[in-house]
Design an enzyme around this catalytic site. Sequence first.
Site, PDB file in Angstrom:
ATOM      1  N   TRP A  21      31.377  39.945  39.588  1.00 23.04           N
ATOM      2  CA  TRP A  21      31.842  39.326  40.849  1.00 23.04           C
ATOM      3  C   TRP A  21      33.350  39.072  40.824  1.00 23.04           C
ATOM      4  CZ3 TRP A  21      32.500  33.634  42.020  1.00 23.04           C
ATOM      5  CH2 TRP A  21      32.732  33.418  43.385  1.00 23.04           C
ATOM      6  N   TYR A  54      29.381  42.763  46.213  1.00 24.34           N
ATOM      7  CA  TYR A  54      30.583  42.590  45.386  1.00 24.34           C
ATOM      8  C   TYR A  54      31.587  43.696  45.702  1.00 24.34           C
ATOM      9  CZ  TYR A  54      27.878  39.203  42.595  1.00 24.34           C
ATOM     10  OH  TYR A  54      27.127  38.121  42.183  1.00 24.34           O
ATOM     11  N   PRO A 211      29.092  29.783  34.885  1.00 24.52           N
ATOM     12  CA  PRO A 211      28.953  28.718  33.880  1.00 24.52           C
ATOM     13  C   PRO A 211      30.254  27.944  33.648  1.00 24.52           C
ATOM     14  CG  PRO A 211      28.964  30.896  32.840  1.00 24.52           C
ATOM     15  CD  PRO A 211      28.851  31.122  34.315  1.00 24.52           C
ATOM     16  N   LEU A 212      31.397  28.546  34.009  1.00 22.35           N
ATOM     17  CA  LEU A 212      32.674  27.823  33.875  1.00 22.35           C
ATOM     18  C   LEU A 212      33.162  27.290  35.226  1.00 22.35           C
ATOM     19  CD1 LEU A 212      34.672  30.080  31.346  1.00 22.35           C
ATOM     20  CD2 LEU A 212      33.630  27.845  30.910  1.00 22.35           C
ATOM     21  N   ARG A 230      41.749  34.236  39.526  1.00 28.52           N
ATOM     22  CA  ARG A 230      41.013  34.588  40.753  1.00 28.52           C
ATOM     23  C   ARG A 230      41.417  33.697  41.930  1.00 28.52           C
ATOM     24  NH1 ARG A 230      34.724  33.219  39.480  1.00 28.52           N
ATOM     25  NH2 ARG A 230      35.086  35.020  38.140  1.00 28.52           N
ATOM     26  N   GLY A 286      31.696  35.706  33.161  1.00 30.36           N
ATOM     27  CA  GLY A 286      32.651  36.480  33.946  1.00 30.36           C
ATOM     28  C   GLY A 286      33.951  36.510  33.161  1.00 30.36           C
TER      29      GLY A 286
HETATM   30  P1  NDP Z   1      32.641  31.746  35.376  1.00 27.42           P
HETATM   31  O1  NDP Z   1      32.426  30.481  36.079  1.00 27.42           O
HETATM   32  O2  NDP Z   1      32.393  31.752  33.906  1.00 27.42           O
HETATM   33  O3  NDP Z   1      34.117  32.248  35.697  1.00 27.42           O
HETATM   34  C1  NDP Z   1      34.618  33.394  35.076  1.00 27.42           C
HETATM   35  C2  NDP Z   1      36.129  33.433  35.287  1.00 27.42           C
HETATM   36  O4  NDP Z   1      36.752  32.321  34.632  1.00 27.42           O
HETATM   37  C3  NDP Z   1      36.750  34.666  34.683  1.00 27.42           C
HETATM   38  O5  NDP Z   1      36.673  35.791  35.529  1.00 27.42           O
HETATM   39  C4  NDP Z   1      38.170  34.195  34.443  1.00 27.42           C
HETATM   40  O6  NDP Z   1      38.831  34.128  35.700  1.00 27.42           O
HETATM   41  C5  NDP Z   1      37.941  32.759  33.958  1.00 27.42           C
HETATM   42  N1  NDP Z   1      37.677  32.670  32.505  1.00 27.42           N
HETATM   43  C6  NDP Z   1      36.591  33.129  31.832  1.00 27.42           C
HETATM   44  N2  NDP Z   1      36.660  32.826  30.534  1.00 27.42           N
HETATM   45  C7  NDP Z   1      37.807  32.150  30.360  1.00 27.42           C
HETATM   46  C8  NDP Z   1      38.411  31.572  29.229  1.00 27.42           C
HETATM   47  N3  NDP Z   1      37.835  31.631  28.025  1.00 27.42           N
HETATM   48  N4  NDP Z   1      39.597  30.933  29.399  1.00 27.42           N
HETATM   49  C9  NDP Z   1      40.185  30.875  30.628  1.00 27.42           C
HETATM   50  N5  NDP Z   1      39.655  31.403  31.745  1.00 27.42           N
HETATM   51  C10 NDP Z   1      38.457  32.033  31.606  1.00 27.42           C
HETATM   52  O7  NDP Z   1      31.689  32.892  35.950  1.00 27.42           O
HETATM   53  P2  NDP Z   1      31.753  33.714  37.345  1.00 27.42           P
HETATM   54  O8  NDP Z   1      32.069  32.818  38.484  1.00 27.42           O
HETATM   55  O9  NDP Z   1      32.593  34.916  37.125  1.00 27.42           O
HETATM   56  O10 NDP Z   1      30.232  34.147  37.458  1.00 27.42           O
HETATM   57  C11 NDP Z   1      29.655  34.989  36.462  1.00 27.42           C
HETATM   58  C12 NDP Z   1      28.767  36.010  37.129  1.00 27.42           C
HETATM   59  O11 NDP Z   1      27.723  35.368  37.828  1.00 27.42           O
HETATM   60  C13 NDP Z   1      29.448  36.887  38.216  1.00 27.42           C
HETATM   61  O12 NDP Z   1      30.174  37.948  37.691  1.00 27.42           O
HETATM   62  C14 NDP Z   1      28.231  37.365  38.974  1.00 27.42           C
HETATM   63  O13 NDP Z   1      27.600  38.422  38.258  1.00 27.42           O
HETATM   64  C15 NDP Z   1      27.337  36.131  38.958  1.00 27.42           C
HETATM   65  N6  NDP Z   1      27.493  35.337  40.211  1.00 27.42           N
HETATM   66  C16 NDP Z   1      26.408  35.245  41.037  1.00 27.42           C
HETATM   67  C17 NDP Z   1      26.461  34.547  42.215  1.00 27.42           C
HETATM   68  C18 NDP Z   1      25.245  34.462  43.086  1.00 27.42           C
HETATM   69  O14 NDP Z   1      25.349  33.984  44.215  1.00 27.42           O
HETATM   70  N7  NDP Z   1      24.108  34.910  42.627  1.00 27.42           N
HETATM   71  C19 NDP Z   1      27.707  33.892  42.651  1.00 27.42           C
HETATM   72  C20 NDP Z   1      28.787  34.009  41.693  1.00 27.42           C
HETATM   73  C21 NDP Z   1      28.661  34.692  40.519  1.00 27.42           C
HETATM   74  P3  NDP Z   1      40.404  34.346  35.942  1.00 27.42           P
HETATM   75  O15 NDP Z   1      40.606  35.768  36.282  1.00 27.42           O
HETATM   76  O16 NDP Z   1      40.649  33.457  37.106  1.00 27.42           O
HETATM   77  O17 NDP Z   1      41.112  33.959  34.687  1.00 27.42           O
END
Ligand code: NDP
Length: 327
Positions: A21, A54, A211-212, A230, A286
């Site tokens: 995503w 997506y 999860p974050l 993002r 993510g």
């Molecule tokens: P998170 O809440 O874990 O966010 C991930 C983002 O946080 C990364 O893309 C990055 O963003 C930042 N990040 C990750 N690790 C670190 C770190 N160690 N240190 C600093 N920044 C970090 O998860 P997502 O929101 O991406 O959700 C995960 C997955 O869940 C999605 O890809 C999708 O497959 C699913 N999803 C499903 C939904 C639904 O409605 N069913 C809705 C949303 C997600 P940055 O580029 O900003 O640094």
Amino acid sequence: MEYRRLGKSGLQVSALSFGSWLTFGNQISDKTADELMGIAYDAGVNFFDNAEGYAEGKSEIVMGKILKSQKWDRESFVVSSKVFFGAEHKGPNRMGLSRKHVIEACNAALSRLQVDYLDLYFCHRPDKQTPIEETVWAMNTLLQQGKILYWGTSEWSASEIMEAISVAKQYHLIGPTMEQPQYNLFERQKLENEYLHLFKEHGLGTTIWSPLASGLLSGKYSSGDVKDTRLALSGLEWLKDRVMATEKLKKVEALKKLAEKMNLPVAKLALAWCLKNPNVSTMILGASKPAQLKENLTVLEVVPLLTDKVMESIEKIMGTKPVLPPF
Ligand code: NDP
């Protein structure tokens, strides 16, 4: 890597999975996407999450190309899509959970992902306009055709999921196996309260998202700077408002101090906290950068550090534990 049953089903998913995503086909290059999938797969991740909505289908196209070029055995990974939001917005039947869209969206996802079947297929949101019988029958048809192996829901209420289970029982169809809810230290209501009956009585599995809390729980937003994240993407002002709330930032700061005492990055503490919940079948990570993913993939080693005392300290800082009914 640890593998967990997807609820009561026979399927085993890696406790850590990887989703696309906002990143694939949007925030990151196809080359980085390929690198990230490789890092995840090599660490034992077997589930890759996607959705028709997506990047308007582009995320599935990118993932499909990677799956093809990596030449991984089809048996070695689980791939998903989700139907509801549509990949294109041209006319009334390209979204929702009607039989027409559920089936057409599945065929389109198969072709974008270049696979013969989807292991998991989710109803991305409930569709209040379509009878639940129609959606459950459509999912069952796809199962019978071998185009999907398990179906589930995302962000449905417990009563909506229960209704789908009851309809499936009534017509001797296969009901939902899993739900994809948001779950993190700020969003706990569904997983820790509303769904408890579904876990206990119906063996519902979960593939939890954000999860974050979109990176908030990594602690990187304390300075207020969103550059190269993002939250700087155009069209995501709503997410920025949600993430950059003063109250939330304060809690993350306090959590960061606790993590520092444990010699851990706060992101790992927050991720390990999610994994500790036995009702989480898999936690979808993510990442936009390889270093983030590599760090997050080592989180299993942190779970045993979450003693009762640490869990209590986290509760005190967050104050987000749902209040359960008295019995
Ligand atoms: P998170 O809440 O874990 O966010 C991930 C983002 O946080 C990364 O893309 C990055 O963003 C930042 N990040 C990750 N690790 C670190 C770190 N160690 N240190 C600093 N920044 C970090 O998860 P997502 O929101 O991406 O959700 C995960 C997955 O869940 C999605 O890809 C999708 O497959 C699913 N999803 C499903 C939904 C639904 O409605 N069913 C809705 C949303 C997600 P940055 O580029 O900003 O640094």
